[in-house]
Design an enzyme around this catalytic site. Sequence first.
Site, PDB file in Angstrom:
ATOM      1  N   LYS A 283     -20.004 -42.443 -85.476  1.00 11.60           N
ATOM      2  CA  LYS A 283     -20.511 -42.155 -86.812  1.00 11.60           C
ATOM      3  C   LYS A 283     -19.582 -42.759 -87.858  1.00 11.60           C
ATOM      4  O   LYS A 283     -18.366 -42.677 -87.752  1.00 11.60           O
ATOM      5  CB  LYS A 283     -20.610 -40.643 -87.029  1.00 11.60           C
ATOM      6  CG  LYS A 283     -21.857 -40.007 -86.455  1.00 11.60           C
ATOM      7  CD  LYS A 283     -21.965 -38.559 -86.889  1.00 11.60           C
ATOM      8  CE  LYS A 283     -23.283 -37.957 -86.437  1.00 11.60           C
ATOM      9  NZ  LYS A 283     -23.450 -36.560 -86.879  1.00 11.60           N
ATOM     10  N   GLU A 369     -33.438 -23.569 -81.982  1.00 11.14           N
ATOM     11  CA  GLU A 369     -33.838 -22.443 -82.810  1.00 11.14           C
ATOM     12  C   GLU A 369     -34.484 -21.317 -81.999  1.00 11.14           C
ATOM     13  O   GLU A 369     -34.259 -20.136 -82.283  1.00 11.14           O
ATOM     14  CB  GLU A 369     -34.807 -22.925 -83.902  1.00 11.14           C
ATOM     15  CG  GLU A 369     -34.195 -23.881 -84.912  1.00 11.14           C
ATOM     16  CD  GLU A 369     -34.287 -25.344 -84.483  1.00 11.14           C
ATOM     17  OE1 GLU A 369     -33.904 -26.215 -85.275  1.00 11.14           O
ATOM     18  OE2 GLU A 369     -34.732 -25.605 -83.337  1.00 11.14           O
ATOM     19  N   ARG A 397     -39.982 -23.331 -86.023  1.00 14.37           N
ATOM     20  CA  ARG A 397     -39.898 -23.718 -84.617  1.00 14.37           C
ATOM     21  C   ARG A 397     -39.614 -22.517 -83.712  1.00 14.37           C
ATOM     22  O   ARG A 397     -39.737 -22.612 -82.502  1.00 14.37           O
ATOM     23  CB  ARG A 397     -38.794 -24.765 -84.442  1.00 14.37           C
ATOM     24  CG  ARG A 397     -38.878 -25.905 -85.439  1.00 14.37           C
ATOM     25  CD  ARG A 397     -37.837 -26.964 -85.194  1.00 14.37           C
ATOM     26  NE  ARG A 397     -38.253 -27.844 -84.110  1.00 14.37           N
ATOM     27  CZ  ARG A 397     -37.581 -28.932 -83.741  1.00 14.37           C
ATOM     28  NH1 ARG A 397     -36.460 -29.245 -84.341  1.00 14.37           N
ATOM     29  NH2 ARG A 397     -38.007 -29.684 -82.766  1.00 14.37           N
TER      30      ARG A 397
END
Length: 634
Positions: A283, A369, A397
């Site tokens: 990243k 989730e 979700r």
Amino acid sequence: MTPTDPYPLLSRIHSPEDFRDWPVDELPALADELRAFLLESVSRTGGHLAANLGTVELTLALHYAFHTPHDRLVWDVGHQSYTHKILTGRREGMPTLRQKDGLSGFPKRDESPYDTFGVGHSSTSISAALGMALAARQQGERRKAVAIIGDGAMTAGMAFEALNHAGDEKADLLVVLNDNKMSISPNVGAMNRYLARLLSGPIYSSMREGSKRVLDRLPPMREFMRRAEEHVKGMITPGTLFEELGLNYYGPVDGHDLEGLVKMLRNLHSMEGPQLLHVVTHKGHGYEPAEKDPCTYHGVGRFDPERGVQNGKGSAAPTYTEVFGQWLCDQAAADERLVGITPAMCEGSGMTEFARRFPERYIDVGIAEQHALTLAAGMACEGMRPVVAIYSSFLQRAYDQLVHDIALQGLPVVLGVDRAGVVGPDGPTHAGSFDLSFLRCIPDLVVMAPADEAECRRMLSTGFLLERPCAVRYPRGRGPGALPEEGLIPLPLGQAQVRREGRRVAILAFGTPLAAALEAGERLDATVINMRFVKPLDEARVLEAARNHELLVTVEDNVVAGGAGSAVAECLSAHAFSVPLLQLGLPDRFQGQGTREELLQDAGLTADDVEAAIVARLGTDRACAHPAGRVLSK
């Protein structure tokens, strides 16, 4: 005279066809221009930076080796798709990124034929790409479907459900696992690149397939060789799990080695069946501040690339997220039963300080989730008091788990529902437009909507004391500046609050639209009620307002369909009241991207809009207003 383009290679590219016939050794220079352009562009518009800097070479190699858009590229989440947008004809539109009517910050099907699947939430790419691969097989077409998924998104059960199915279907699918948390030392990386190219090359592939055909006639020997192959590969590569799921595993490979990536992807393009390529990227690659602090540079506002993102002093008023984080720490200090749970959103949900102070009571489940809510249910069964910090759009979700595992069992779980209502530049995939509608229909679930920061803290304290599940939903960003009181002071359950007494019209405000309601109410001499609780609704206050006013108006930053206004309508109907009711809220469509202010105006939820809607319903004008009402103290 036309000024010289600072990006001479990029200026020649309007689609991947424009560079697909370039020599491979010219691609690194193009990657350098792309990275510089990304930094310049995102520093002016804001957006997701670190992940995009890390996938420049990977994106180039994918478009170079595959025949896009005939071959389908499906990006997971989409945080890393900016290079993809630039290479597919949208460079000129990058100054409008994430702005109203501008380029989306995520892949979007109606934006480009190269955006094969719209995303914004994680862990969907493998399922979608598998669907495309199966469709191609049904249609008799020869094309590759490629899912590019990050290592974080692989924590979701949905990704493994898709992998399990892909291995069973033997579809023509390539999964590119973008691993941006590991690093590879040069010698290990070189060995892994060599092994990966060897395992994906035509000699190894043909030997393996040929051996399978011969050994099919000798089942015991075939099984022995299969186990031997897995044992050897398991010692030198980390892909045994994927092999067991039925995917051929290759890697890990250096995601910044363009030449190696191109060779690898070309080999895989010619292979049939489900394959998984493990690519290691970094990243923020190429921009030192983002390399050192990828979390800060994950999502950025406008900044000076020379100075980097500056941490300013900020406002004295905390954001709603910061209010939640401070309350969480204070409540944890007061009650050792509290545990804080988040599905991979520690910083975004304001839990950083809690995680530092109470590490043994902080649980990050990753992007999972559904698991987060059922985990909370299990802990609540054993006497703990779980608080789940979750974005409104992410809570969608885990709806089944909320209904069956928490609410049906009446378990005391507190949901801190962040990013409720309009969200802003992230667009419809992140908007919290529906939570009041899908929460208030669940039996025995308390649903609260604070009008300001002080009320948010008190509602969290209220919910924590309940012996039943509850949700406190609050927006992104700052409120009107009502500083929270110290202490853990609850509110009376289900009681609304009259904030202004007026005549003719009563405005019932749910949550942050109270500020606009008060302003409109002052102009129209209307009664304004801060409803506070969507469930249980303060029916006594609603009926009193219905008896004493000609018109009731509900205002909420949730879709009108099934929202808080619908709760008021149901209350009036149940008690046979026929007073006119005007319901104001978010429109019955997916709102686009823009600033919070732009989206509220688009939805007709500013003070001017509320006033105009009431005047239109009354059939009067401003001259009929009597601004002499009495404003009540908080």
